[in-house]
Design a protein around this motif. Structure first.
Motif, PDB file in Angstrom:
ATOM      1  N   ALA A 171     -30.965  18.575 -51.972  1.00 58.41           N
ATOM      2  CA  ALA A 171     -32.074  18.471 -51.287  1.00 58.41           C
ATOM      3  C   ALA A 171     -31.862  17.153 -50.399  1.00 58.41           C
ATOM      4  CB  ALA A 171     -33.169  17.717 -52.253  1.00 58.41           C
ATOM      5  N   LEU A 172     -31.012  16.099 -50.415  1.00 61.42           N
ATOM      6  CA  LEU A 172     -31.223  14.944 -49.461  1.00 61.42           C
ATOM      7  C   LEU A 172     -30.019  15.374 -48.561  1.00 61.42           C
ATOM      8  CD1 LEU A 172     -30.942  11.763 -51.931  1.00 61.42           C
ATOM      9  CD2 LEU A 172     -32.903  12.595 -50.329  1.00 61.42           C
ATOM     10  N   GLY A 173     -29.176  16.216 -48.765  1.00 65.05           N
ATOM     11  CA  GLY A 173     -28.265  16.782 -47.761  1.00 65.05           C
ATOM     12  C   GLY A 173     -28.703  17.715 -46.855  1.00 65.05           C
ATOM     13  N   SER A 174     -29.751  18.660 -47.108  1.00 68.68           N
ATOM     14  CA  SER A 174     -30.339  19.452 -46.373  1.00 68.68           C
ATOM     15  C   SER A 174     -31.329  18.672 -45.516  1.00 68.68           C
ATOM     16  CB  SER A 174     -31.218  20.590 -47.396  1.00 68.68           C
ATOM     17  OG  SER A 174     -31.913  21.217 -46.741  1.00 68.68           O
ATOM     18  N   LEU A 175     -32.023  17.656 -46.164  1.00 67.08           N
ATOM     19  CA  LEU A 175     -32.957  16.831 -45.399  1.00 67.08           C
ATOM     20  C   LEU A 175     -32.241  16.373 -44.298  1.00 67.08           C
ATOM     21  CD1 LEU A 175     -35.439  15.506 -47.819  1.00 67.08           C
ATOM     22  CD2 LEU A 175     -35.870  16.986 -45.840  1.00 67.08           C
ATOM     23  N   ASN A 176     -31.233  15.607 -44.540  1.00 66.26           N
ATOM     24  CA  ASN A 176     -30.090  14.913 -43.593  1.00 66.26           C
ATOM     25  C   ASN A 176     -29.816  15.879 -42.549  1.00 66.26           C
ATOM     26  OD1 ASN A 176     -28.574  12.599 -42.798  1.00 66.26           O
ATOM     27  ND2 ASN A 176     -26.772  13.983 -43.412  1.00 66.26           N
ATOM     28  N   THR A 177     -29.305  16.871 -42.992  1.00 64.03           N
ATOM     29  CA  THR A 177     -28.956  17.746 -41.803  1.00 64.03           C
ATOM     30  C   THR A 177     -30.092  18.441 -40.873  1.00 64.03           C
ATOM     31  OG1 THR A 177     -27.291  18.563 -43.256  1.00 64.03           O
ATOM     32  CG2 THR A 177     -27.722  20.055 -41.496  1.00 64.03           C
ATOM     33  N   THR A 178     -31.250  18.615 -41.645  1.00 65.50           N
ATOM     34  CA  THR A 178     -32.257  19.326 -40.763  1.00 65.50           C
ATOM     35  C   THR A 178     -33.048  18.135 -39.950  1.00 65.50           C
ATOM     36  OG1 THR A 178     -32.792  20.313 -42.894  1.00 65.50           O
ATOM     37  CG2 THR A 178     -34.773  19.830 -41.293  1.00 65.50           C
ATOM     38  N   LEU A 179     -32.788  16.694 -40.251  1.00 69.32           N
ATOM     39  CA  LEU A 179     -33.338  15.680 -39.484  1.00 69.32           C
ATOM     40  C   LEU A 179     -32.153  15.296 -38.602  1.00 69.32           C
ATOM     41  CD1 LEU A 179     -34.979  13.845 -42.309  1.00 69.32           C
ATOM     42  CD2 LEU A 179     -36.241  15.086 -40.468  1.00 69.32           C
ATOM     43  N   GLY A 180     -30.962  16.001 -38.218  1.00 74.34           N
ATOM     44  CA  GLY A 180     -30.071  15.791 -37.005  1.00 74.34           C
ATOM     45  C   GLY A 180     -28.976  14.874 -37.721  1.00 74.34           C
ATOM     46  N   GLY A 181     -28.731  14.655 -38.893  1.00 71.60           N
ATOM     47  CA  GLY A 181     -27.655  13.995 -39.355  1.00 71.60           C
ATOM     48  C   GLY A 181     -26.359  14.888 -39.575  1.00 71.60           C
ATOM     49  N   PRO A 182     -25.237  14.238 -39.787  1.00 70.54           N
ATOM     50  CA  PRO A 182     -24.067  14.950 -39.907  1.00 70.54           C
ATOM     51  C   PRO A 182     -24.036  15.459 -41.374  1.00 70.54           C
ATOM     52  CG  PRO A 182     -23.365  12.775 -40.202  1.00 70.54           C
ATOM     53  CD  PRO A 182     -24.865  12.843 -39.743  1.00 70.54           C
ATOM     54  N   PRO A 183     -23.446  16.918 -41.514  1.00 75.90           N
ATOM     55  CA  PRO A 183     -23.319  17.644 -42.825  1.00 75.90           C
ATOM     56  C   PRO A 183     -22.413  16.368 -43.647  1.00 75.90           C
ATOM     57  CG  PRO A 183     -22.695  19.074 -40.982  1.00 75.90           C
ATOM     58  CD  PRO A 183     -22.667  17.523 -40.385  1.00 75.90           C
ATOM     59  N   VAL A 184     -22.853  16.281 -45.036  1.00 76.82           N
ATOM     60  CA  VAL A 184     -22.096  15.403 -45.939  1.00 76.82           C
ATOM     61  C   VAL A 184     -21.091  16.095 -46.483  1.00 76.82           C
ATOM     62  CG1 VAL A 184     -22.602  14.197 -47.913  1.00 76.82           C
ATOM     63  CG2 VAL A 184     -24.547  14.134 -46.218  1.00 76.82           C
TER      64      VAL A 184
END
Length: 152
Positions: free
Chosen positions: A137-150
């Motif tokens: 969930a946090l990885g998906s949110l991070n990516t959706t918000l423009g962060g790099p894939p973890v």
């Protein structure tokens, strides 16, 4: 009956901030006590250690989700302490590349060992299924918000 002002997205925002703050405080106390530098400086050193080569201040800031100014202050402190070097980039006269000194690399190893030893007290046990769901969930949110894939 009044509507609950804490909808699920507000709860998520609140809980993520609370958990991150608690982890940061525990990490700050540990790193300061075991290594003698701030958590912010340790994180900058750790990123430089993890990505050797032509790494500039903006790349460090991007990887940590911090401003370039914040990272620049930490780099200045690390250079003054003999933990890092800053050299002009071979690819661009407008950029500087950062690298660890031997003392900086040794400090990262010491901090990594302290964090590994304290992991169970810093991050209590979570059921494996809950941990996997939270990471997804946090990885998906991070990516959706423009962060790099973890990396997984």
């Amino acid at each position: 009956m009044a509507e609950n002002p804490w909808d699920e997205r507000a709860q998520l925002w609140f809980l993520v901030r609370q958990v991150a703050s608690r982890i940061d405080r525990a990490g700050q106390a540990l790193v300061r006590g075991e290594v003698g530098i701030s958590l912010a400086q340790f994180l900058v050193l750790s990123v430089v250690d993890a990505y050797p080569g032509d790494l500039n201040q903006q790349a460090v800031a991007d990887r940590l989700g911090l401003t370039k100014g914040t990272v620049s202050r930490q780099i200045d402190l690390a250079v003054a302490a003999g933990l890092m070097t800053v050299e002009p980039s071979a690819h661009s006269r407008r950029e500087n590349c950062v690298a660890l000194t031997d003392a900086g690399a040794a400090l990262v190893l010491k901090g990594d060992a302290a964090l590994a030893d304290a992991r169970s007290s810093l991050l209590p046990d979570v059921a494996p299924a809950d941990l996997a769901a939270t990471l997804r969930a946090l990885g998906s949110l991070n990516t959706t918000l423009g962060g790099p894939p973890v990396p997984s």
